[in-house]
Write an enzyme that holds these catalytic residues in place. Structure first.
Site, PDB file in Angstrom:
ATOM      1  N   ASN A   1     -10.533  -2.578  -6.629  1.00 44.37           N
ATOM      2  CA  ASN A   1      -9.665  -1.640  -7.366  1.00 44.37           C
ATOM      3  C   ASN A   1     -10.219  -1.248  -8.743  1.00 44.37           C
ATOM      4  O   ASN A   1      -9.767  -0.269  -9.333  1.00 44.37           O
ATOM      5  CB  ASN A   1      -8.242  -2.194  -7.527  1.00 44.37           C
ATOM      6  CG  ASN A   1      -7.430  -2.159  -6.253  1.00 44.37           C
ATOM      7  OD1 ASN A   1      -6.544  -2.976  -6.040  1.00 44.37           O
ATOM      8  ND2 ASN A   1      -7.715  -1.203  -5.377  1.00 44.37           N
TER       9      ASN A   1
ATOM     10  N   ASP B   1       0.841  -1.209   0.000  1.00 43.00           N
ATOM     11  CA  ASP B   1       0.000   0.000   0.000  1.00 43.00           C
ATOM     12  C   ASP B   1       0.873   1.257   0.000  1.00 43.00           C
ATOM     13  O   ASP B   1       2.010   1.233   0.474  1.00 43.00           O
ATOM     14  CB  ASP B   1      -0.898  -0.031   1.250  1.00 43.00           C
ATOM     15  CG  ASP B   1      -1.997   1.012   1.178  1.00 43.00           C
ATOM     16  OD1 ASP B   1      -2.283   1.532   0.079  1.00 43.00           O
ATOM     17  OD2 ASP B   1      -2.572   1.323   2.237  1.00 43.00           O
TER      18      ASP B   1
END
Ligand code: FPP
Length: 257
Positions: free
Chosen positions: A84, A36
């Site tokens: 996503n 991340d």
């Protein structure tokens, strides 16, 4: 494996000091990573988000090399979640392109080193160009077991569990009394792969983000504030040292050997 890693490391460096602390007989078998912070890494440098993903791709190479040289058996990388797809089209396109480029560039390295590539997630919805390359490399490396790179692509932990339930219900020969944790695990995308011993998350967020919900029941969690593109060999070694200092009890009162 320690020697393969040592070749890489500068004498007198912080990395060397970390390697010397590692007990190579007690490595985690399986390390899973929530990569991340690519967007924030780029923002900090006034660059478009996709530049963060490009830099993140390089960090993938370094971590693969470090883990394989160390002797870790399985590395699972959360590269694209089902959620996503909500991102801007251009960003989504870049992510699949980066994956394609990574496979094109690294497939020889995977084969020369006898590394296996595996995917967890819903592969059917992956754009054709990346999917074809993925299927090819998965096939080419399917017999290798020295080190497995397990890519979570179009992955959702909840969908994985729902899919497992559906598959079990499709099997007429299974009676509900015979459904137990071991059987259930065999219907997950990770069937045959041990649960992660260590889960790493970069960029400091304290979330699981729908990742390996079943499999991380007893994983040790290590969170670093470092953004994924800056995650280096040194951070991986730090995570392993920290992991080895933990006492894993699995609900018992004494550590499990
Ligand atoms: C999270 O950062 C990262 C991703 C959603 C994608 C991870 C992809 C790569 C590292 C590159 C390609 C992968 C391979 C396997 C070659 P974010 O964009 O959510 O960052 P932010 O939270 O700072 O916005």
């Amino acid at each position: 494996m320690k020697d393969a890693l040592k070749e890489f490391i500068k004498p007198g460096s912080k990395e060397e000091a970390l390697v010397n602390k590692i007990d190579f007989s007690r490595l985690p078998q399986h390390v899973a990573v929530i990569m991340d912070g690519n967007g924030r890494w780029a923002k900090k440098r006034n660059k478009p988000r996709v530049e963060g993903h490009k830099a993140g791709s390089k960090a993938v190479q370094e971590v693969v090399e470090t883990c394989s040289r160390m002797g870790i058996k399985y590395l699972t990388l959360y590269a694209f979640s089902k959620e996503n797809w909500k991102r801007p089209k251009k960003e989504v396109r870049t992510l699949w392109e980066l994956l394609f480029n990574y496979l094109r560039k690294e497939s020889n390295v995977l084969m020369e080193n006898k590394f296996r590539l595996n995917v967890i997630g819903d592969i059917e919805q992956i754009p054709k160009k990346a999917r074809k390359e993925l299927t090819k490399v998965i096939h080419q490396t399917r017999e290798y077991d020295r080190f497995t790179i397990n890519l979570a692509l179009n992955y959702s932990g909840r969908s994985e569990i729902v899919d497992a339930v559906k598959k079990i219900m499709d099997e007429e020969r299974i009676h509900k009394n015979n459904v137990d944790e071991d059987l259930f695990s065999r219907y997950l995308y990770t069937s045959g792969i041990p649960d992660p011993d260590l889960l790493i998350r970069t960029s400091g967020e304290l979330r699981i983000s729908n990742f390996l919900l079943w499999q991380i029941a007893y994983s040790e969690i290590w969170v670093t504030p470092v953004f994924w593109p800056d995650f280096s060999r040194e951070h991986m070694l730090e995570a392993i040292v920290d992991y080895q200092e933990r006492e894993r009890r699995f609900g018992d009162i004494k550590p499990k050997q």
